[in-house]
Scaffold this active site. Structure first.
Site, PDB file in Angstrom:
ATOM      1  N   CYS A  10       0.822  -1.217   0.000  1.00 22.62           N
ATOM      2  CA  CYS A  10       0.000   0.000   0.000  1.00 22.62           C
ATOM      3  C   CYS A  10       0.853   1.263   0.000  1.00 22.62           C
ATOM      4  CB  CYS A  10      -0.951  -0.004   1.200  1.00 22.62           C
ATOM      5  SG  CYS A  10      -2.038   1.442   1.199  1.00 22.62           S
ATOM      6  N   CYS A  59      -0.699   4.275   1.880  1.00 17.02           N
ATOM      7  CA  CYS A  59      -0.619   4.223   3.341  1.00 17.02           C
ATOM      8  C   CYS A  59       0.801   4.530   3.808  1.00 17.02           C
ATOM      9  CB  CYS A  59      -0.953   2.821   3.873  1.00 17.02           C
ATOM     10  SG  CYS A  59      -2.281   1.991   3.068  1.00 17.02           S
ATOM     11  N   ASP A  60       1.785   3.954   3.131  1.00 15.22           N
ATOM     12  CA  ASP A  60       3.132   3.926   3.701  1.00 15.22           C
ATOM     13  C   ASP A  60       4.122   4.912   3.093  1.00 15.22           C
ATOM     14  OD1 ASP A  60       2.237   1.985   5.370  1.00 15.22           O
ATOM     15  OD2 ASP A  60       2.894   0.325   4.129  1.00 15.22           O
TER      16      ASP A  60
END
Ligand code: NDP
Length: 476
Positions: free
Chosen positions: A173, A176-177
């Site tokens: 992801c 997200c990261d």
């Protein structure tokens, strides 16, 4: 010669009859006895498993057609689109953030009367009617029809080090990261649209991005390629495959790559590995009960979304491995919704029957959002921790982190369940950065648990509702 043709024709005919017979048998393998519903509770006329474009489009139709519809949203309400940035191919909308698009769809079906629950279905029984769905927090749902819209999950490579460093430098992801790779070097594995879109998401942070592609060409669209080429720090390593992830025990330090033409191996020193190598259908739940193809996609028949079990339908990437587009998933979802409504009419289900049989619908309690306290300053946080005589469970999140946003409804539900036994707090790390630094939050989502003013436990994980309940129980 004619004899051989006749024999071949006969064999084909017999096989066709057997295949049709098999499907007919499977389609009629559940016996439907309406009276078996007498005085039953937890009944759902249309149960939809999955809340991406397929599931929500199905819900849009079944609610408008007047059927009580429950969508089991699972861990990721809104599905994969919530992890993408801009969607530019949704008819009539132009450019829109994936998360925004799904937020609007959720709001609309809720407005129409669909019930969206954050529970995950962990087991199903499609061998008897009503079908039984088992939720992760122990409820049994009696479903009169089921729409499988569970989508697909990112594929993993299965190479040494991948699991060991999962969440410690290996991820699927980017949205997200990516913020955790400020000034770092990363690789993206894969040559499709997902890989290139990840590059656009990581580019504002990482200083060097290498896209490792096992072939000599990309699958991605030309327009996306042009966008990525324009990003200064992105390069491509074609004809190479990643064969191992290396690390120092705590975090990724590099990968071993092999030139697929010469078989020559070399080491790339990097800080992060983003996987973008396609998706697998999420059909595990029903793989033993519905006919699936060799890739695991649920089979649907004819121009309908009907599966091999009558009353069960499938839509979206769990059944489609050809188009895999959000718009197509939505279209299939609409078809599945109409199919489910037709099925309910065929078997004679109507509001009148509900009253005659004394059937109670499954209607979960609405979550009271005030169960979770929002923190606005470090001082407020310190005071709350210091004076609380109960465990304090803190969810560090950010609006830009889809996994965090997905977990918030479950966190709120858990907070309500333990109201009185523990205090639940959420901290937006973007609004209160001082707390992120004070408590050394390396990445989000992150949960901290305090007891008597002391830090008791720290979790860096995407947790299901059941895992959160377990986490809280351990602290009590
Ligand atoms: P794709 O299947 O399109 O691409 C997967 C890539 O990963 C290919 O380059 C493939 O290589 C490579 N790959 C597969 N397995 C391995 C492996 N074991 N090791 C190394 N490389 C591997 O998947 P995507 O997720 O990129 O896209 C799926 C669908 O979603 C597509 O239809 C795409 O168009 C769509 N999509 C659309 C977006 C948008 O419109 N904004 C954004 C993201 C996706 P090979 O070619 O050798 O098989």
């Amino acid at each position: 010669m004619y004899k051989k043709i006749a024999i071949a024709g006969l064999i084909i005919l017999v096989m066709a009859v057997m295949a049709t017979g098999f499907w007919y048998y499977r389609q009629h393998s559940v016996s439907i006895v309406m009276d078996s519903l007498s005085s039953a509770d937890n009944v759902v006329p249309v149960a939809i498993i999955g809340s991406g474009p397929a599931g929500l489009s199905a819900a849009l139709y079944t609610t408008r057609l007047g059927y009580h519809t429950v969508v089991f949203e699972g861990h990721k309400p809104g599905g994969q689109l919530t992890e993408t940035t801009y969607v530019e191919n949704w008819p009539g909308v132009g450019k829109v953030l994936g998360a925004e698009l799904m937020k609007r769809q959720r709001a609309y079906v809720t407005h129409l009367g669909a019930v969206l629950v954050s529970d995950t279905i962990v087991k199903v029984d499609l061998t008897r009617w009503p079908f039984v769905l088992y939720t992760d927090d122990g409820k049994n749902i009696l479903a009169l029809s089921v729409i499988m819209a569970t989508g697909s999950a990112p594929r993993i490579k299965g190479i040494p080090g991948e699991q060991q460093y999962w969440g410690k430098g290996v991820t699927t992801c980017a949205l997200c990261d990516a913020p955790f790779y400020k000034g770092k070097r990363v690789i993206i594995i894969g040559g499709g649209d997902t890989a290139l879109e990840q590059a656009t998401q990581i580019a504002p942070y990482a200083k060097q991005i290498t896209i490792v592609v096992r072939k000599d060409r990309l699958r991605a669209s030309a327009s996306l390629y042009e966008r990525v080429k324009a990003l200064g720090q992105v390069s491509f390593l074609f004809n190479h495959d990643v064969v191992a992830v290396n690390g120092d025990g705590a975090w990724v330090t590099g990968v071993d790559v092999v030139d697929v033409r010469t078989k020559q191996k070399r080491v790339l020193t990097i800080d992060g590995v983003f996987l973008a190598i396609g998706h697998e259908p999420r059909s595990d739940l029903v793989a033993q009960q519905l006919v699936c193809d060799s890739a695991g996609n649920i089979k649907v028949y004819g121009r309908s979304q009907a599966t091999s079990v009558r009353g069960v339908f499938a839509a979206g990437e769990v059944e489609d491995n050809v188009y895999r587009q959000a718009g197509v998933a939505a279209g299939d979802g609409i078809k599945a919704g109409i199919d489910a409504a037709r099925f309910l009419t065929e078997i004679g289900w109507a509001d009148k029957r509900q009253r005659e049989l004394g059937v109670q619908f499954f209607a979960p309690k609405r979550v009271v959002e005030t169960a979770v306290i929002s923190i606005h300053s470090a001082q407020e946080f310190d005071q709350l921790i210091a004076k609380s005589d109960k465990p304090v469970v803190v969810d560090f999140y950010a609006q830009h982190c889809p996994s965090c946003m997905h977990m918030l409804p479950a966190f709120e539900a858990v907070a309500q369940q333990f109201a009185g036994d523990a205090i639940f707090v959420k901290v937006d790390t973007m609004r209160v950065p001082a707390l992120e630094a004070q408590w050394k939050i390396e990445r989000i989502p992150c949960f901290l648990i305090f007891k008597y003013g002391q830090l008791l436990a720290r979790y860096y994980a995407i947790l299901s509702k059941v895992q959160m309940i377990d986490m809280v129980r351990r602290a009590l």
